[in-house]
Write a protein that holds these residues in place. Structure first.
Motif, PDB file in Angstrom:
ATOM      1  N   ARG A 221       0.230  -2.303   0.553  1.00 13.11           N
ATOM      2  CA  ARG A 221      -0.378  -3.553   0.115  1.00 13.11           C
ATOM      3  C   ARG A 221      -1.319  -3.301  -1.053  1.00 13.11           C
ATOM      4  O   ARG A 221      -1.989  -2.271  -1.121  1.00 13.11           O
ATOM      5  N   LEU A 222      -1.391  -4.265  -1.942  1.00  9.65           N
ATOM      6  CA  LEU A 222      -2.345  -4.190  -3.047  1.00  9.65           C
ATOM      7  C   LEU A 222      -3.642  -4.832  -2.574  1.00  9.65           C
ATOM      8  O   LEU A 222      -3.960  -5.976  -2.878  1.00  9.65           O
ATOM      9  N   SER A 223      -4.383  -4.049  -1.776  1.00  9.06           N
ATOM     10  CA  SER A 223      -5.624  -4.522  -1.181  1.00  9.06           C
ATOM     11  C   SER A 223      -6.691  -3.453  -1.341  1.00  9.06           C
ATOM     12  O   SER A 223      -6.398  -2.286  -1.629  1.00  9.06           O
ATOM     13  N   HIS A 224      -7.928  -3.838  -1.163  1.00 10.16           N
ATOM     14  CA  HIS A 224      -9.049  -2.895  -1.314  1.00 10.16           C
ATOM     15  C   HIS A 224      -8.885  -1.695  -0.394  1.00 10.16           C
ATOM     16  O   HIS A 224      -9.135  -0.548  -0.810  1.00 10.16           O
ATOM     17  N   GLU A 225      -8.457  -1.944   0.836  1.00  7.28           N
ATOM     18  CA  GLU A 225      -8.315  -0.867   1.823  1.00  7.28           C
ATOM     19  C   GLU A 225      -7.352   0.213   1.349  1.00  7.28           C
ATOM     20  O   GLU A 225      -7.566   1.401   1.624  1.00  7.28           O
ATOM     21  N   LYS A 226      -6.318  -0.170   0.612  1.00  2.78           N
ATOM     22  CA  LYS A 226      -5.282   0.788   0.212  1.00  2.78           C
ATOM     23  C   LYS A 226      -5.650   1.595  -1.026  1.00  2.78           C
ATOM     24  O   LYS A 226      -4.919   2.527  -1.387  1.00  2.78           O
ATOM     25  N   GLY A 227      -6.745   1.247  -1.697  1.00  2.28           N
ATOM     26  CA  GLY A 227      -7.293   2.122  -2.723  1.00  2.28           C
ATOM     27  C   GLY A 227      -6.457   2.314  -3.967  1.00  2.28           C
ATOM     28  O   GLY A 227      -6.587   3.345  -4.637  1.00  2.28           O
ATOM     29  N   VAL A 228      -5.624   1.344  -4.319  1.00  5.50           N
ATOM     30  CA  VAL A 228      -4.787   1.511  -5.506  1.00  5.50           C
ATOM     31  C   VAL A 228      -5.652   1.620  -6.760  1.00  5.50           C
ATOM     32  O   VAL A 228      -5.281   2.288  -7.740  1.00  5.50           O
ATOM     33  N   ASP A 229      -6.834   1.005  -6.749  1.00  5.68           N
ATOM     34  CA  ASP A 229      -7.742   1.148  -7.890  1.00  5.68           C
ATOM     35  C   ASP A 229      -8.139   2.605  -8.102  1.00  5.68           C
ATOM     36  O   ASP A 229      -8.208   3.087  -9.242  1.00  5.68           O
ATOM     37  N   MET A 230      -8.370   3.343  -7.023  1.00  6.34           N
ATOM     38  CA  MET A 230      -8.709   4.765  -7.152  1.00  6.34           C
ATOM     39  C   MET A 230      -7.501   5.590  -7.584  1.00  6.34           C
ATOM     40  O   MET A 230      -7.640   6.574  -8.313  1.00  6.34           O
ATOM     41  N   LEU A 231      -6.317   5.176  -7.151  1.00  4.92           N
ATOM     42  CA  LEU A 231      -5.106   5.863  -7.607  1.00  4.92           C
ATOM     43  C   LEU A 231      -4.940   5.692  -9.110  1.00  4.92           C
ATOM     44  O   LEU A 231      -4.573   6.640  -9.820  1.00  4.92           O
ATOM     45  N   LEU A 232      -5.229   4.501  -9.614  1.00  5.31           N
ATOM     46  CA  LEU A 232      -5.152   4.285 -11.059  1.00  5.31           C
ATOM     47  C   LEU A 232      -6.166   5.156 -11.796  1.00  5.31           C
ATOM     48  O   LEU A 232      -5.849   5.710 -12.862  1.00  5.31           O
ATOM     49  N   ASP A 233      -7.359   5.285 -11.256  1.00  3.89           N
ATOM     50  CA  ASP A 233      -8.359   6.149 -11.886  1.00  3.89           C
ATOM     51  C   ASP A 233      -7.869   7.598 -11.921  1.00  3.89           C
ATOM     52  O   ASP A 233      -8.087   8.309 -12.909  1.00  3.89           O
ATOM     53  N   SER A 234      -7.240   8.048 -10.837  1.00  2.00           N
ATOM     54  CA  SER A 234      -6.671   9.396 -10.831  1.00  2.00           C
ATOM     55  C   SER A 234      -5.563   9.524 -11.867  1.00  2.00           C
ATOM     56  O   SER A 234      -5.473  10.532 -12.586  1.00  2.00           O
ATOM     57  N   TRP A 235      -4.715   8.506 -11.941  1.00  2.00           N
ATOM     58  CA  TRP A 235      -3.577   8.560 -12.858  1.00  2.00           C
ATOM     59  C   TRP A 235      -4.033   8.567 -14.318  1.00  2.00           C
ATOM     60  O   TRP A 235      -3.355   9.150 -15.184  1.00  2.00           O
ATOM     61  N   ALA A 236      -5.173   7.983 -14.600  1.00  2.00           N
ATOM     62  CA  ALA A 236      -5.691   7.984 -15.966  1.00  2.00           C
ATOM     63  C   ALA A 236      -5.926   9.406 -16.459  1.00  2.00           C
ATOM     64  O   ALA A 236      -5.766   9.702 -17.659  1.00  2.00           O
TER      65      ALA A 236
END
Length: 390
Positions: A221-236
């Protein structure tokens, strides 16, 4: 579905959840176990309290090989607690509470009628504590009642669910959590009826995927709990070193627009692919060579099981006991400290850079994760039923 059938010990099994068809791990677990139990000769009835929101509804094949029932046609009203003298004297709110309570009891009575028609030895499995509020109003005398928590103890403790679990599950025959570590925490919190049961693999491929595509996959899920925002920061940090690789994200959710904007802000539009929801996770993984998970909280994540079953090595945050139960750090995957995006990015980059490493870990994952094979977990469930009957 397992080919094994144990008709001689057939039972009526009721699986009660918040919803029959809401997308998510609990629904995946519910219907997988419903199929497994049906394959063993049991008669299964899946009960949901409310229908799933239209934008979060999972589509299932029709017809299913077991019965389903949804108690409400729409979500019951959510009411504020009546606090203090002012709340108790609020006649309008009291009438709303009375109407909601009467509706709850009416739905519980519908479940009672289903339970009363069951054969001796019937089992009620309640997957979520909110659903237990209705089961607690039903007549379950003569039935085994098993409550479940599909999240870590720490996630429950950080929300309103810990006191609710302690209140609503205190008298069930067994409260099942996902790992021994979480079971010990619930025992220390005062629950004396706790056991543990892991999730089962949703599928068991005959062979691992090729791991030939320059794709890092993430599913959830694209939700806060799943941390996709942090994954994007890592991918940067990763994308500039590996410009020929793509981060492919499967899922939908209420943070989608914010995440798309964050992708643009980080300059990642050319290296991140948004795939939307998928009902074919194995197909999605077939083009991946690495799986990444950046969740802030998890229970026993089915997506990690799926990736490992496909032979795709995983890099994930060590956010819950279930994650470190599944991944043997350094052997079949890599774990980073929760929230440390640089460490997670380093793990993903290591798997991208070293084909020998990802092949070795992918093969180990494909082998090791079979300890959660559906037949093994279903055997454990049937053994638990027999034990609780003694």
């Amino acid at each position: 579905m397992t080919d094994q059938t144990t008709v001689s010990g057939a039972r009526d099994i009721f699986i009660v959840s918040n919803s029959v068809d809401e997308m998510g791990g609990v629904t995946t677990w519910t219907h997988q176990m419903a199929r497994e139990f049906t394959g063993r000769g049991h008669t299964v009835h899946v009960i949901g309290v409310t229908p799933a929101p239209a934008d979060r509804r999972h589509e299932f094949p029709d017809p299913l090989p077991y019965a389903t029932t949804t108690l409400y046609e729409e979500h019951p009203p959510q009411l504020k607690a009546l606090r203090g003298l002012k709340g108790k004297l609020n006649a309008v709110e009291r009438r709303r509470y009375a109407a909601r309570s009467a509706a709850m009891q009416e739905r519980a009575d519908r479940m009672t009628a289903l339970f009363r028609a069951a054969r001796p030895g019937a089992v009620v499995i309640v997957t979520q504590v909110w659903a237990m509020e209705w089961v607690g109003l039903a007549d379950t005398s003569g039935l085994l009642v098993i409550g479940m928590s599909h999240e870590s103890y720490d996630a429950s403790a950080g929300s309103s669910r810990l006191p609710r679990v302690k209140r609503h599950y205190k008298d069930v025959d067994r409260l099942l959590v996902l790992t021994p570590e979480d079971a010990n925490k619930w025992i220390r919190a005062g629950m004396d009826n706790v056991g543990h049961m892991p999730n089962a693999l949703p599928f068991v491929p005959e062979r691992p995927v090729a791991r030939s595509g320059k794709v890092v996959a993430s599913v959830g899920r694209l939700s806060h709990e799943k941390g996709v925002d942090m994954l994007l920061d890592s991918w940067a940090e990763i994308s500039s070193r590996h410009p020929d690789w793509k981060l492919r994200i499967y899922g939908a959710g209420d943070e989608e627009q914010a995440l798309l904007a964050r992708t643009t802000e980080l300059g990642l539009d050319g290296s991140v692919e948004w795939m939307g929801r998928t009902n074919d996770v194995l197909g999605a993984l077939s083009e991946a060579s690495v799986f990444a998970q950046a969740s802030r909280a998890e229970g026993f994540p089915i997506t990690l099981l799926e990736a490992m079953a496909a032979g795709v090595p995983c890099a994930a945050f060590d956010c819950a006991p279930g994650v470190r139960e599944i991944i043997r750090d350094g052997e079949d995957g890599l774990l980073a400290r929760l929230g440390n995006v640089m460490e997670l990015g380093g793990h993903i980059s290591a798997l991208i850079s070293d084909k020998e490493l990802r092949d070795r870990m992918g093969e180990a994952a494909f082998k090791n994760v079979k300890r959660y094979a559906p037949e093994e977990i279903t055997d454990r469930w049937e053994a638990l039923f027999a034990f609780l009957e003694r």
